[in-house]
Design a protein around this motif. Sequence first.
Motif, PDB file in Angstrom:
ATOM      1  N   SER A  90     142.571 114.678  71.767  1.00  0.00           N
ATOM      2  CA  SER A  90     143.691 114.128  71.020  1.00  0.00           C
ATOM      3  C   SER A  90     143.533 114.451  69.541  1.00  0.00           C
ATOM      4  N   CYS A  91     144.621 114.279  68.803  1.00  0.00           N
ATOM      5  CA  CYS A  91     144.588 114.548  67.367  1.00  0.00           C
ATOM      6  C   CYS A  91     145.618 113.683  66.670  1.00  0.00           C
ATOM      7  N   GLY A  92     145.480 113.591  65.360  1.00  0.00           N
ATOM      8  CA  GLY A  92     146.434 112.851  64.529  1.00  0.00           C
ATOM      9  C   GLY A  92     147.317 113.847  63.786  1.00  0.00           C
ATOM     10  N   PHE A 159     136.046 109.738  61.213  1.00  0.00           N
ATOM     11  CA  PHE A 159     137.297 109.127  61.667  1.00  0.00           C
ATOM     12  C   PHE A 159     137.804 108.178  60.592  1.00  0.00           C
ATOM     13  N   VAL A 178     144.716 116.528  62.610  1.00  0.00           N
ATOM     14  CA  VAL A 178     143.286 116.308  62.404  1.00  0.00           C
ATOM     15  C   VAL A 178     142.628 115.849  63.698  1.00  0.00           C
ATOM     16  N   GLU A 179     141.437 116.385  63.954  1.00  0.00           N
ATOM     17  CA  GLU A 179     140.588 115.905  65.057  1.00  0.00           C
ATOM     18  C   GLU A 179     139.155 116.095  64.588  1.00  0.00           C
ATOM     19  N   MET A 180     138.181 116.095  65.490  1.00  0.00           N
ATOM     20  CA  MET A 180     136.799 116.065  65.008  1.00  0.00           C
ATOM     21  C   MET A 180     135.824 117.022  65.706  1.00  0.00           C
ATOM     22  N   ASP A 204     148.308 110.091  67.605  1.00  0.00           N
ATOM     23  CA  ASP A 204     148.725 109.237  66.497  1.00  0.00           C
ATOM     24  C   ASP A 204     149.248 110.099  65.360  1.00  0.00           C
ATOM     25  N   LEU A 206     149.599 110.480  61.208  1.00  0.00           N
ATOM     26  CA  LEU A 206     149.100 110.000  59.916  1.00  0.00           C
ATOM     27  C   LEU A 206     150.226 109.664  58.943  1.00  0.00           C
TER      28      LEU A 206
HETATM   29  N1  HPA Z   1     141.416 111.400  62.838  1.00  0.00           N
HETATM   30  C1  HPA Z   1     140.397 112.070  63.396  1.00  0.00           C
HETATM   31  N2  HPA Z   1     140.365 112.378  64.669  1.00  0.00           N
HETATM   32  C2  HPA Z   1     141.400 112.005  65.450  1.00  0.00           C
HETATM   33  C3  HPA Z   1     142.488 111.313  64.922  1.00  0.00           C
HETATM   34  C4  HPA Z   1     142.492 111.010  63.550  1.00  0.00           C
HETATM   35  O1  HPA Z   1     143.431 110.405  63.019  1.00  0.00           O
HETATM   36  N3  HPA Z   1     143.331 111.080  65.957  1.00  0.00           N
HETATM   37  C5  HPA Z   1     142.793 111.609  67.061  1.00  0.00           C
HETATM   38  N4  HPA Z   1     141.622 112.175  66.756  1.00  0.00           N
END
Ligand code: HPA
Length: 234
Positions: A90-92, A159, A178-180, A204, A206
Amino acid sequence: MTVHIGANPGDIAETVLMPGDPLRAKWAAERFLENPVCVNEVRGMLGFTGTWRGNRVTIHGSGMGMASLSIYANELLRDYGAKTLIRIGSCGAMQTSVKLRDVILAMTATTLSTPSSGIFRELNYAPCADYGLLQAAYKAADGKGAGIHVGGIYSSDVFYDERPDLNEQMMRHGVLAVEMEAAELYILAARHGARALAVLTVSDHLLTEEALPAEDRQSSFSDMVEIALEAAFP
Ligand code: HPA
């Protein structure tokens, strides 16, 4: 066996899908693979090998963040001979054009630092996805109903970010989300002559501060597994 993976040599397929969450790896293996066998449970990090349309596939968790992913990806590439690693996660979202549940295929991944920063030193290496996988994933994603974006993402080390100015710069420069994990995945794949891609869904936002409800997360995760499998075996 390696330090963090209890699998025997040969237990891991050349193609590995990597969700962050080990329980997602279990769920995906049981849902999508024929005859899934658990090949790792060291420290609760789960990996399963089975077949998909006759092709051997491993689904193995990466954990959260590049430090964790780096441990598993290094061992999968160096010791088990993995050749294709596809992150599903997942990512934002960082752009208004990107909506919740959209699929992002990460062409590049910008970072502040990764576990590999120590070797690059002053060099600004540009982590990028494998083009063949990217192209195949785009084809697989087209028709799943979600919006698809191909472009740059930001792989953050944190995060809970205390540097909102960095996010602002990413947004100004067209970064989609953004992800990690992706940047270190791309760097390690390049180092080992392997292919890598990150297929992400927007969980999500931002800018709007919206977030996907739990049941939508499950169905978008399912779409990502299908896209990853179809990209690996077009
Ligand atoms: N930040 C970092 N990693 C994420 C986010 C985020 O808002 N959403 C999903 N992975």
